[in-house]
Design a protein around this motif. Sequence first.
Motif, mmCIF file in Angstrom:
data_model
loop_
_atom_site.group_PDB
_atom_site.id
_atom_site.type_symbol
_atom_site.label_atom_id
_atom_site.label_comp_id
_atom_site.label_asym_id
_atom_site.label_seq_id
_atom_site.Cartn_x
_atom_site.Cartn_y
_atom_site.Cartn_z
ATOM 1 N N VAL A 29 -31.545 30.973 36.129
ATOM 2 C CA VAL A 29 -32.740 31.605 35.534
ATOM 3 C C VAL A 29 -33.936 31.479 36.476
ATOM 4 N N GLU A 30 -34.152 30.298 37.093
ATOM 5 C CA GLU A 30 -35.253 30.094 38.021
ATOM 6 C C GLU A 30 -35.130 31.000 39.243
ATOM 7 N N GLU A 31 -33.896 31.130 39.738
ATOM 8 C CA GLU A 31 -33.678 31.960 40.930
ATOM 9 C C GLU A 31 -33.980 33.429 40.637
ATOM 10 N N ARG A 32 -33.645 33.890 39.441
ATOM 11 C CA ARG A 32 -33.952 35.275 39.066
ATOM 12 C C ARG A 32 -35.463 35.494 38.955
ATOM 13 N N LYS A 33 -36.163 34.490 38.451
ATOM 14 C CA LYS A 33 -37.633 34.601 38.388
ATOM 15 C C LYS A 33 -38.220 34.731 39.799
ATOM 16 N N ARG A 34 -37.698 33.916 40.727
ATOM 17 C CA ARG A 34 -38.187 34.008 42.116
ATOM 18 C C ARG A 34 -37.914 35.383 42.717
ATOM 19 N N GLU A 35 -36.747 35.915 42.432
ATOM 20 C CA GLU A 35 -36.405 37.243 42.975
ATOM 21 C C GLU A 35 -37.353 38.312 42.431
ATOM 22 N N THR A 38 -40.761 38.004 44.141
ATOM 23 C CA THR A 38 -40.713 38.485 45.535
ATOM 24 C C THR A 38 -40.712 40.008 45.599
ATOM 25 N N GLN A 39 -39.950 40.644 44.727
ATOM 26 C CA GLN A 39 -39.895 42.113 44.725
ATOM 27 C C GLN A 39 -41.248 42.709 44.354
ATOM 28 N N ALA A 40 -41.949 42.099 43.398
ATOM 29 C CA ALA A 40 -43.280 42.600 43.007
ATOM 30 C C ALA A 40 -44.253 42.504 44.181
ATOM 31 N N PHE A 357 -42.204 36.788 52.962
ATOM 32 C CA PHE A 357 -41.586 36.485 51.684
ATOM 33 C C PHE A 357 -40.376 35.569 51.838
ATOM 34 N N GLY A 358 -40.234 34.901 53.014
ATOM 35 C CA GLY A 358 -39.079 34.055 53.251
ATOM 36 C C GLY A 358 -39.095 32.811 52.400
ATOM 37 N N ALA A 359 -40.272 32.301 52.131
ATOM 38 C CA ALA A 359 -40.361 31.057 51.346
ATOM 39 C C ALA A 359 -40.797 31.418 49.940
ATOM 40 N N ALA A 360 -39.979 31.083 48.995
ATOM 41 C CA ALA A 360 -40.293 31.377 47.595
ATOM 42 C C ALA A 360 -41.326 30.395 47.081
ATOM 43 N N PRO A 361 -42.154 30.803 46.124
ATOM 44 C CA PRO A 361 -43.130 29.869 45.565
ATOM 45 C C PRO A 361 -42.444 28.738 44.833
#
Length: 365
Positions: A29-35, A38-40, A357-361
């Motif tokens: 779920v966390e990984e999908r939020k990061r994705e 990033t797309q936004a 965008f390589g490093a996710a928040p």
Amino acid sequence: MLWKILSALSVVCLGTACYFAWSNQKLLVEERKRETYTQANLAEIKAHIAKAEEAKKTLEGQLAAAKQELDSAKTGVTDTSSKVQNTDKELNTVKSSLEQIQKRLAESEEKIREAGNIKALVAQIESIKKETAQAESALANQNQRLAAAQERVNKLNDEAKAAEEREARGRRGVVDSDFTAKVAHSYTDWGFVVLNKGNAGGVFANADLEVKRGKNVIAKLKVRDVEPNSCVADLVKGSLSEGDNIRSGDLVVAAAEQSANTAAPKAAAGAAPAAGAAPSAPAAPGAAPATMGADPFGAPAAAPAPAMGSDPFGAPAAAPAAPAPAAPAMGSDPFGAPAAPPAGGAATPAPSTADPFGAAPPAAK
């Protein structure tokens, strides 16, 4: 007994599997939020790039309009210079006529001493004096016209110089020393910020800026893309203290040292006019100007005429004033000198290839 041990092991394994399944589900779920985040951000950056391209086209159109205005100013200066030369010719003609009248007056005075008809000669002298007064009045009018034409030439020269300075400052990317702006959006993690001013507010590409908080400079910026009412500036590496961030609303001012100005004096050293050169001043009313035949583009001045105040009865006239130096050419050539190259001669640096965008928040806890 053995089956009880096996059953207990099976229960432990099943519980462990359930725990790991629950943990992996949370990470997914966390990984999908990061994705999604990033797309936004990627869509927002693409839209900003499109706006920057449109702003670039707008700036190119404005540059073309400025060049056209400069060409018009050049044409106006040339026309005014031609009028000044024509006025000079007319003035020389009037001076020649005045010299002839003065010569006739001297001859009449000689005849008075030799002839006996004093009344007739006096009447002739009075007539010649009237003609002399008319010639002097015509000369004064020509002087006024010449002074007005010279003033128009100086005004057009100043306008052309101001247009060249604005164009050169825009090419070098130098903002005014009293320039101020605010940080509209900060993207410190990706190394750039968005300011609330653009080319309409005096911002140019490659300008050096500083971010101030209170009286302290906390970071340095380099303008990259400029729009009419906003611009994007890159954060200069090493200028921001570790752990500190640029915040929206921070004050942005012109850098104390503009990189475009450091090399400008060296590039313009060979083309600078002499330090003692100064524009010629307009002539005093009623007297021939010192630079009567001076051409603002460097043509030699015509020889000065005798002073208007010379004695019409033979007394030597006062020595003519020395011609003043011609107005210096702006930048060694008022029209046509190539503009100074950008500071350091270097081309605009290539954009960074690092993936912003390589490093996710950081994940929310």
